[in-house]
Scaffold this motif. Structure first.
Motif, PDB file in Angstrom:
ATOM      1  N   MET A  98       1.928  -4.366  -5.439  1.00  0.00           N
ATOM      2  CA  MET A  98       3.311  -4.102  -5.855  1.00  0.00           C
ATOM      3  C   MET A  98       4.181  -3.581  -4.726  1.00  0.00           C
ATOM      4  SD  MET A  98       2.724  -2.754  -9.706  1.00  0.00           S
ATOM      5  CE  MET A  98       4.465  -2.582 -10.073  1.00  0.00           C
ATOM      6  N   LYS A  99       3.585  -2.933  -3.741  1.00  0.00           N
ATOM      7  CA  LYS A  99       4.409  -2.338  -2.677  1.00  0.00           C
ATOM      8  C   LYS A  99       5.226  -3.384  -1.901  1.00  0.00           C
ATOM      9  CE  LYS A  99       1.828  -2.514   1.584  1.00  0.00           C
ATOM     10  NZ  LYS A  99       0.388  -2.598   1.576  1.00  0.00           N
ATOM     11  N   VAL A 100       4.808  -4.639  -1.939  1.00  0.00           N
ATOM     12  CA  VAL A 100       5.490  -5.694  -1.191  1.00  0.00           C
ATOM     13  C   VAL A 100       6.894  -5.936  -1.743  1.00  0.00           C
ATOM     14  CG1 VAL A 100       5.387  -8.135  -0.553  1.00  0.00           C
ATOM     15  CG2 VAL A 100       3.316  -6.764  -0.627  1.00  0.00           C
ATOM     16  N   GLY A 249      -5.026  -5.485   7.564  1.00  0.00           N
ATOM     17  CA  GLY A 249      -3.640  -5.458   8.040  1.00  0.00           C
ATOM     18  C   GLY A 249      -2.813  -6.575   7.439  1.00  0.00           C
ATOM     19  N   SER A 250      -1.505  -6.463   7.636  1.00  0.00           N
ATOM     20  CA  SER A 250      -0.575  -7.453   7.102  1.00  0.00           C
ATOM     21  C   SER A 250      -0.263  -8.484   8.181  1.00  0.00           C
ATOM     22  CB  SER A 250       0.704  -6.739   6.669  1.00  0.00           C
ATOM     23  OG  SER A 250       1.450  -7.553   5.805  1.00  0.00           O
ATOM     24  N   GLN A 251       0.280  -9.621   7.765  1.00  0.00           N
ATOM     25  CA  GLN A 251       0.702 -10.664   8.717  1.00  0.00           C
ATOM     26  C   GLN A 251      -0.380 -10.881   9.774  1.00  0.00           C
ATOM     27  OE1 GLN A 251       3.213 -12.641   8.348  1.00  0.00           O
ATOM     28  NE2 GLN A 251       3.486 -13.614  10.300  1.00  0.00           N
ATOM     29  N   GLN A 334      -8.181 -11.273  -4.029  1.00  0.00           N
ATOM     30  CA  GLN A 334      -7.284 -11.342  -2.890  1.00  0.00           C
ATOM     31  C   GLN A 334      -6.014 -10.572  -3.196  1.00  0.00           C
ATOM     32  OE1 GLN A 334      -5.888 -15.198  -2.122  1.00  0.00           O
ATOM     33  NE2 GLN A 334      -5.568 -14.721   0.023  1.00  0.00           N
ATOM     34  N   GLU A 335      -5.544  -9.806  -2.231  1.00  0.00           N
ATOM     35  CA  GLU A 335      -4.356  -8.974  -2.442  1.00  0.00           C
ATOM     36  C   GLU A 335      -3.163  -9.475  -1.636  1.00  0.00           C
ATOM     37  OE1 GLU A 335      -5.692  -5.076  -1.311  1.00  0.00           O
ATOM     38  OE2 GLU A 335      -6.796  -4.783  -3.166  1.00  0.00           O
ATOM     39  N   SER A 336      -2.943 -10.771  -1.619  1.00  0.00           N
ATOM     40  CA  SER A 336      -1.835 -11.306  -0.829  1.00  0.00           C
ATOM     41  C   SER A 336      -0.498 -10.952  -1.446  1.00  0.00           C
ATOM     42  CB  SER A 336      -1.949 -12.828  -0.741  1.00  0.00           C
ATOM     43  OG  SER A 336      -2.765 -13.147   0.342  1.00  0.00           O
ATOM     44  N   GLY A 337       0.347 -10.332  -0.682  1.00  0.00           N
ATOM     45  CA  GLY A 337       1.666  -9.978  -1.177  1.00  0.00           C
ATOM     46  C   GLY A 337       2.746 -10.731  -0.440  1.00  0.00           C
ATOM     47  N   ARG A 338       2.768 -10.551   0.870  1.00  0.00           N
ATOM     48  CA  ARG A 338       3.766 -11.201   1.713  1.00  0.00           C
ATOM     49  C   ARG A 338       3.828 -12.700   1.442  1.00  0.00           C
ATOM     50  NH1 ARG A 338       5.821  -9.663   6.670  1.00  0.00           N
ATOM     51  NH2 ARG A 338       4.339  -7.959   6.827  1.00  0.00           N
ATOM     52  N   PHE A 339       2.650 -13.330   1.401  1.00  0.00           N
ATOM     53  CA  PHE A 339       2.586 -14.780   1.221  1.00  0.00           C
ATOM     54  C   PHE A 339       3.245 -15.209  -0.098  1.00  0.00           C
ATOM     55  CE2 PHE A 339       0.463 -18.667  -0.200  1.00  0.00           C
ATOM     56  CZ  PHE A 339       0.627 -19.483   0.910  1.00  0.00           C
ATOM     57  N   ALA A 539       9.704 -10.324   1.040  1.00  0.00           N
ATOM     58  CA  ALA A 539       8.579  -9.380   1.157  1.00  0.00           C
ATOM     59  C   ALA A 539       8.971  -8.195   2.021  1.00  0.00           C
ATOM     60  CB  ALA A 539       7.361 -10.080   1.757  1.00  0.00           C
ATOM     61  N   TYR A 540       8.793  -7.027   1.501  1.00  0.00           N
ATOM     62  CA  TYR A 540       8.975  -5.739   2.182  1.00  0.00           C
ATOM     63  C   TYR A 540      10.423  -5.348   2.467  1.00  0.00           C
ATOM     64  CZ  TYR A 540       3.929  -5.959   2.773  1.00  0.00           C
ATOM     65  OH  TYR A 540       2.587  -6.056   2.525  1.00  0.00           O
ATOM     66  N   GLN A 541      11.335  -6.279   2.782  1.00  0.00           N
ATOM     67  CA  GLN A 541      12.661  -5.886   3.263  1.00  0.00           C
ATOM     68  C   GLN A 541      13.446  -5.050   2.250  1.00  0.00           C
ATOM     69  OE1 GLN A 541      12.737  -6.434   6.516  1.00  0.00           O
ATOM     70  NE2 GLN A 541      10.771  -7.204   5.878  1.00  0.00           N
TER      71      GLN A 541
HETATM   72  C1  LIG Z   1      -0.064  -3.832   2.028  1.00  0.00           C
HETATM   73  C2  LIG Z   1      -1.350  -4.144   1.425  1.00  0.00           C
HETATM   74  C3  LIG Z   1      -1.607  -5.442   0.959  1.00  0.00           C
HETATM   75  C4  LIG Z   1      -0.624  -6.569   1.097  1.00  0.00           C
HETATM   76  O1  LIG Z   1      -0.693  -7.168   2.344  1.00  0.00           O
HETATM   77  P1  LIG Z   1       0.127  -8.526   2.632  1.00  0.00           P
HETATM   78  O2  LIG Z   1       0.076  -8.643   4.087  1.00  0.00           O
HETATM   79  O3  LIG Z   1       1.484  -8.335   2.097  1.00  0.00           O
HETATM   80  O4  LIG Z   1      -0.595  -9.621   1.969  1.00  0.00           O
HETATM   81  C5  LIG Z   1      -2.802  -5.667   0.359  1.00  0.00           C
HETATM   82  N1  LIG Z   1      -3.724  -4.693   0.213  1.00  0.00           N
HETATM   83  C6  LIG Z   1      -3.513  -3.435   0.657  1.00  0.00           C
HETATM   84  C7  LIG Z   1      -4.553  -2.415   0.480  1.00  0.00           C
HETATM   85  C8  LIG Z   1      -2.325  -3.116   1.284  1.00  0.00           C
HETATM   86  O5  LIG Z   1      -2.122  -1.882   1.725  1.00  0.00           O
END
Ligand SMILES: *Cc1c(COP(=O)(O)O)cnc(C)c1O
Length: 644
Positions: A98-100, A249-251, A334-339, A539-541
């Motif tokens: 959700m933070k994305v 990490g992200s990206q 999988q925790e993809s947010g940005r994508f 994403a994020y902005q």
């Molecule tokens: C920020 C975060 C994500 C999301 O990462 P993306 O690069 O946006 O896919 C997933 N998991 C954890 C634990 C995070 O802190």
């Protein structure tokens, strides 16, 4: 023969970063498609004109929820293909971090599409969990909790499990386990599951490299992992341990690093599994990169892999390690947010004017008998500069300029002399720049000069509010005009925002091979609007954007695309001036009383009439609900250089 539209597609790299969602129509307007290469399209210029008629001016954030759904499908399809191809025996599920982008409309659209594949949510704080608990998820989907947790956070997780959600508390540090074991004693019914976040030796690549590796902020060390297992066994709660998690990490820009991390994590999973832990979920975190510049490289704003390659490598690596260790294949989480979120939002705003940063010739220069020598020399340089001597003459001009300022500081020349010298100096620079651009080889000093000389377009937005990562991390976003894409852009420009911060600029732009220092744009015409789109800002902005200078959230519109074009489903007014002031704790009543008091004093003294007092009070108070951005639509002047 290439048409002008084909040329602009290439200039801005639309097909490189657009992922099949973005294009240009025959009118030369930017369009969005609701899924890859769809025939249905929405014309962004028409949307902006339509919104303006309804009283919603730029900047406007356009949200296309269909693009969240399209990305969900793309990701699901990639893993489905890999699972089939490699005969992987586990499943694949996502949990959206959700933070994305916590916006309800984003989360709802994600769940609407994702629930078909048992995609769930990930929350990293109590507030995110609080919001997540009210959302409808599919029965099999997970709600994964990361981040540092106190007892209250874990209590909320327990009631979430009691309410029927499949909650997984991921242990980031040992104290969390104590709370879990305590609460498990006093809670009946459905208990949350437990996961462990492991600190991998492998690091990611790109800007978020620090998120992984031994010195990472998050994750349990090997001894801590063994300790968690021992304590769960001791408490007879081993059945709670269901998930292993890592996030490097992200990206993540480089697929090699991802594969290495995957190998290590799969090995940890296998070893823990062999210790009779009932783990069946391997959570590989987020980090799937978005190719913002479209270069398909390991550059910070790109990625050297596709979704399918990512899925293949993850699935294949885990399978190999598990087969080697003789353990069952886990369900991949999988925790993809940005994508998932990046594509769906586009910020559109207008260029207000061109601003001068170098001295321009306002009145034609006339040399006089008694002009100082430096001025005469600069004038000679200007008259005689040519393709063979431009470099040498440019260097001479730099020297004369220094001389000019030294003389001015010593009180030897007048303000008029100085102005004359400056105009001549920049004139020489412009000519040198012109010859440099015609030369076969352009020295680096002329690249810098070009950046100095290019137009500065004053653009109606705040970098800090709408693209904070450009300011904080040099992250690139594709930026291009919304209309006129059937005309070749003839200006070079950088963008200045309307905050009074010198960091409020955009002077790095996406390019296939490099980073562009200037952006090709069209000349401004007085009174005519010129709209720019900032792409891939979903994403994020929005979440990281701040209140610098009290510029608030922009107006927002939710767009649905169907066979008939676009449908504006919802419009949300951006932050008003009064609301922005209230964020800094100036309450409305306090402000209005304060202003009235001051006016009352002036009226009493006779400096203002009653009527005048009432009028300025009325205007002041009416500003409470006005927009924080500039109310300027058409450009305020035409381009100075007008290279047309
Ligand atoms: C920020 C975060 C994500 C999301 O990462 P993306 O690069 O946006 O896919 C997933 N998991 C954890 C634990 C995070 O802190």
């Amino acid at each position: 023969m290439t048409t002008a539209i084909e040329q602009t597609l290439e200039t801005y790299g639309i097909e490189n970063w657009g992922a099949g969602y973005i294009g240009v129509n025959r009118k030369g307007n930017l369009i969005v498609r609701p899924s890859e290469n769809d025939t249905r399209t929405a014309d962004l210029k028409e949307i902006i004109d339509d919104l303006r008629k309804r009283g919603f001016t730029t900047p406007v954030l356009l949200r296309f929820p269909q693009l969240v759904a399209a990305q969900v499908r793309k990701l699901q399809r990639a893993f489905r293909n890999s699972i089939r191809e490699f005969e992987y025996e586990g499943a694949h599920m996502c949990v959206y971090p959700m933070k994305v982008n916590q916006q309800r409309s984003v989360v709802e659209e994600y769940l609407r599409e994702g629930s078909r594949y048992d995609f769930g949510l990930e929350a990293g704080s109590k507030a995110e969990l609080y919001a997540a608990l009210a959302m409808e998820q599919s029965p099999e989907s997970l709600l994964v909790l990361n981040g540092f947790k106190d007892k209250e956070f874990i209590q909320l997780a327990f009631i979430g499990a009691q309410s029927g959600k499949r909650v997984v508390i991921v242990i980031e540090k040992m104290s969390e386990l104590d709370h879990i074991l305590d609460l498990a004693e006093t809670h009946e019914g459905n208990l949350p599951m437990v996961g462990m976040r492991v600190k991998l030796y492998s690091k990611g690549s790109g800007r978020w490299e620090k998120s992984g590796g031994e010195a990472a902020k998050f994750g349990l060390t090997t001894t801590e992992i063994l300790e968690v297992i021992r304590r769960l066994q001791e408490a007879d709660r081993m059945d709670m341990l269901r998930l292993l998690h890592f996030h490097i990490g992200s990206q993540l820009t480089d697929i090699k690093r991802i594969k290495n991390a995957m190998k290590e994590a799969a090995r940890v999973y296998a070893k823990v599994k062999q210790m009779k832990a009932p783990i069946d979920y391997l959570d590989v975190g987020g980090g799937m990169a978005v190719d913002y510049d479209g270069s398909k490289t390991a550059f910070d704003s790109s990625a050297n892999y596709t979704a399918q390659e990512f899925a293949n490598d993850v699935t294949y690596t885990i399978k190999q390690v598990c087969d080697d260790e003789n353990v069952p294949h886990p369900t991949i989480i999988q925790e993809s947010g940005r994508f998932l979120a990046a594509y769906h939002a586009i910020l559109i705003t207008n260029v207000v004017d061109e601003i001068e940063t170098v001295v321009q010739d306002i009145t034609p220069i006339e040399l006089k008998e008694d002009d100082p020598n430096t001025v005469v020399e600069l004038s000679d340089l200007r008259e005689t500069i040519g393709p063979k001597n431009y470099r040498e003459y440019y260097h001479d001009a730099l020297e004369h300029r220094d001389e000019l300022f030294t003389m001015f500081n010593l009180g030897l020349i007048s303000l008029e002399d100085r102005a004359k010298g400056e105009v001549l100096f920049w004139d020489v620079c412009e000519r040198a720049d012109k010859y440099a651009q015609q030369a076969k080889y352009v020295a680096e000093e002329f690249d810098d000069l070009r950046r100095l000389l290019c137009a500065k377009y004053l653009t109606n937005f705040s970098v800090f509010r709408s693209v904070p990562d450009h300011w904080a991390l040099d992250q690139l976003f594709p930026i291009l005009p919304v209309h006129g894409l059937n005309k070749t852009p003839t200006e070079y420009a950088t963008l200045c925002d309307i905050t009074c911060d010198s960091d409020g600029i955009v002077d790095k732009f996406v390019d296939l091979h490099d980073v562009k220092q200037v952006l090709e744009l069209h000349p401004l015409h007085k009174g005519e609007p010129y709209y720019l789109a900032f792409m891939l800002v979903g994403a994020y902005q929005e979440v990281m954007g701040n209140n610098h200078n009290l510029f608030g959230a922009p107006n927002e519109a939710h767009i649905h695309i169907d066979d008939d074009g676009y449908l504006i489903k919802k419009v949300i007014r951006g932050t008003s001036i009064g609301e922005a002031a209230e964020r800094a704790r100036y309450e409305r009543s306090m402000l209005h009383d304060g202003f009235r008091r001051q006016v009352a004093v002036r009226v009493k003294r006779g400096d203002l009439t009653e009527a005048e007092g009432a009028e300025i009070i009325e205007f002041y108070e009416s500003r409470f609900s006005a927009y924080t951005y500039l109310a300027v639509d058409g450009a305020e002047s035409r381009s100075k250089r007008g290279r047309e």
